[in-house]
Design an enzyme around this catalytic site. Structure first.
Site, short mmCIF file in Angstrom:
data_model
loop_
_atom_site.label_atom_id
_atom_site.label_comp_id
_atom_site.label_asym_id
_atom_site.label_seq_id
_atom_site.Cartn_x
_atom_site.Cartn_y
_atom_site.Cartn_z
N LYS A 113 -26.52 0.69 -13.17
CA LYS A 113 -27.33 -0.24 -12.35
C LYS A 113 -26.63 -1.66 -14.19
CE LYS A 113 -27.90 -1.02 -8.47
NZ LYS A 113 -29.02 -0.21 -7.61
N LYS A 197 -19.76 8.29 -3.67
CA LYS A 197 -20.72 9.13 -2.06
C LYS A 197 -20.81 6.79 -2.02
CE LYS A 197 -24.57 6.37 -4.43
NZ LYS A 197 -26.32 5.45 -3.59
N LYS A 200 -24.10 0.51 -0.31
CA LYS A 200 -23.32 -0.88 0.47
C LYS A 200 -22.71 -2.14 -0.57
CE LYS A 200 -28.07 -0.62 2.76
NZ LYS A 200 -29.75 -0.71 1.24
P1 AMP Z 1 -30.41 2.29 -0.59
O1 AMP Z 1 -29.64 1.42 0.51
O2 AMP Z 1 -30.42 2.53 -1.88
O3 AMP Z 1 -32.00 1.29 -0.47
O4 AMP Z 1 -31.03 4.13 0.60
C1 AMP Z 1 -31.37 3.54 1.15
C2 AMP Z 1 -31.68 5.23 1.08
O5 AMP Z 1 -30.91 6.00 1.75
C3 AMP Z 1 -31.90 6.92 0.41
O6 AMP Z 1 -33.00 7.60 0.64
C4 AMP Z 1 -31.23 7.12 -0.08
O7 AMP Z 1 -31.20 8.01 -0.86
C5 AMP Z 1 -29.98 6.96 1.33
N1 AMP Z 1 -28.58 6.73 0.69
C6 AMP Z 1 -28.26 6.35 0.72
N2 AMP Z 1 -26.68 5.91 0.34
C7 AMP Z 1 -26.14 7.35 0.66
C8 AMP Z 1 -25.37 8.67 0.75
N3 AMP Z 1 -24.34 7.62 0.66
N4 AMP Z 1 -24.96 9.81 1.19
C9 AMP Z 1 -26.57 10.23 1.17
N5 AMP Z 1 -27.84 9.54 1.74
C10 AMP Z 1 -27.86 7.70 1.28
#
Ligand code: AMP
Ligand code: TRP
Length: 333
Positions: A113, A197, A200
């Protein structure tokens, strides 16, 4: 009998994508009947990127509707908004006193970040894993269903929970563990841009809210190459990523079919992408329709959030009172 407790959250920073769904929310839904589940919207965490109040509100509403549309039942699991439970920030303050600069600075997500937003390396980014620890241990969680990218943050959470127990010589907190079904590896859903990966902010995501036309367009544009030139060749990352996505959304014979063609150097990536797009659409279309209809029902969304906040506060304040006693607050009067 007491069911084990589960906590997990997602930041309201955009539409949920396939990484969020397959890495986290699908497991939230599957776990809800067998565990005592708390699923929340991490709006405080999302302040590290300075959203406008309008964007923040829209984001919270979107994730709430998406949780419900994916099948989380608010009568069974507790769905709530992080900022509705102020006990969490009180525990965060206490935990911060035992979180050290060196270990926080070494966390990969902090370093990432700090690189991505060099003009906004704020203290909230640094202590992100401490707030995450407060989220989890305030409900005395045993399991945390998250994707692979959260593995290190969760390791920090475990460290803070153990440290508190050790420091106050009392097992206040169970030590939470990452959760996947049947001991599977934690999932990392790849993006469509050839590496890394799905995320968003990476611009490489397919969201649950994308319509079929948008999904076809994004998948057809995914990075590939000129194709294999020898039989049974190892797949380069961009191609492996498409196969990983296929593995997640398609039937095993579909994957085997394209794998066979690849190994014989007869694969046409256009055909693979068309199939991948259709299989994604059959997953997301019913969810998308539900999101659209739930978003129209503000009264229902408000009711769910209120009910969740009450249940989450009850659980959180119990733990916080115990923590305060252990720490030495409230002990004189
Ligand atoms: P976030 O959008 O970063 O708040 O992520 C929310 C949840 O989605 C967390 O449990 C992350 O580990 C999961 N997550 C986000 N991106 C991925 C991805 N590309 N593959 C697997 N899990 C993901
Ligand atoms: N850090 C998580 C993410 O970015 C979101 C999150 C905040 C979380 N608090 C949590 C996940 C507690 C699980 C448990 O994806």
């Amino acid at each position: 009998m007491n069911k084990p407790t589960v906590v997990s959250g997602i930041r309201p920073t955009g539409y949920l994508h396939l990484g969020n769904y397959f890495g986290a929310v699908k497991n939230f839904v599957k776990m809800q009947y067998d565990f005592n589940c708390f699923y929340f919207i991490a709006d405080i965490h999302s302040l590290t990127t300075h959203p406008t109040p309008g964007n923040l509100q829209a984001g919270v509403k979107q994730v709430l509707a998406e949780y419900l549309a994916c099948g989380i039942d608010p009568e069974v699991a507790t769905i709530f908004i992080q900022s509705d439970v102020p006990e969490v920030t009180e525990l965060y303050t206490i935990l911060n006193m035992n979180a050290y600069l060196g270990e926080l600075e070494r966390t990969t997500s902090f370093k990432d970040k700090a690189r991505q937003q060099p003009d906004n390396v704020n203290a909230g980014l640094l202590t992100y894993p401490v707030l995450m620890a407060a989220d989890i241990i305030i409900h005395k969680a045993h399991f945390v269903p998250v994707g692979k990218d959260q593995e290190q943050n969760l390791e920090m959470v475990r460290k803070f929970a153990k440290r508190f127990n050790r420091m106050y010589k009392k097992n206040v907190f169970p030590i939470p563990r990452p959760f996947t079904f049947d001991g599977a590896d934690m999932l990392k859903v790849p993006g469509l841009d050839g590496s890394g990966k799905m995320g968003k902010s990476e611009g490489n995501a397919i969201s649950l809210f994308d319509d079929p036309k948008e999904i076809r367009k994004k998948v057809m544009r995914a990075v590939t190459d000129a194709g294999p030139t020898e039989m049974n060749a190892e797949k380069p990352e961009a191609i492996q990523n498409l196969f990983t996505l296929l593995d997640i959304v398609s039937k095993p014979d579909t994957v085997a079919h394209f794998d066979g063609l690849y190994n014989k150097c007869e694969i046409r990536y256009g055909d693979l992408k068309k199939q991948l797009a259709e299989d994604i659409i059959s997953y997301t279309s019913p969810i998308r329709e539900k999101i659209v209809s739930i978003l129209e029902d503000d009264a229902y969304l408000a009711k769910v959030a209120k009910m969740g906040a009450e249940k989450a506060r009850e659980s959180a304040s119990k733990t916080l009172n115990e923590v305060k006693k252990v720490v030495g607050f409230n002990s004189l009067f």
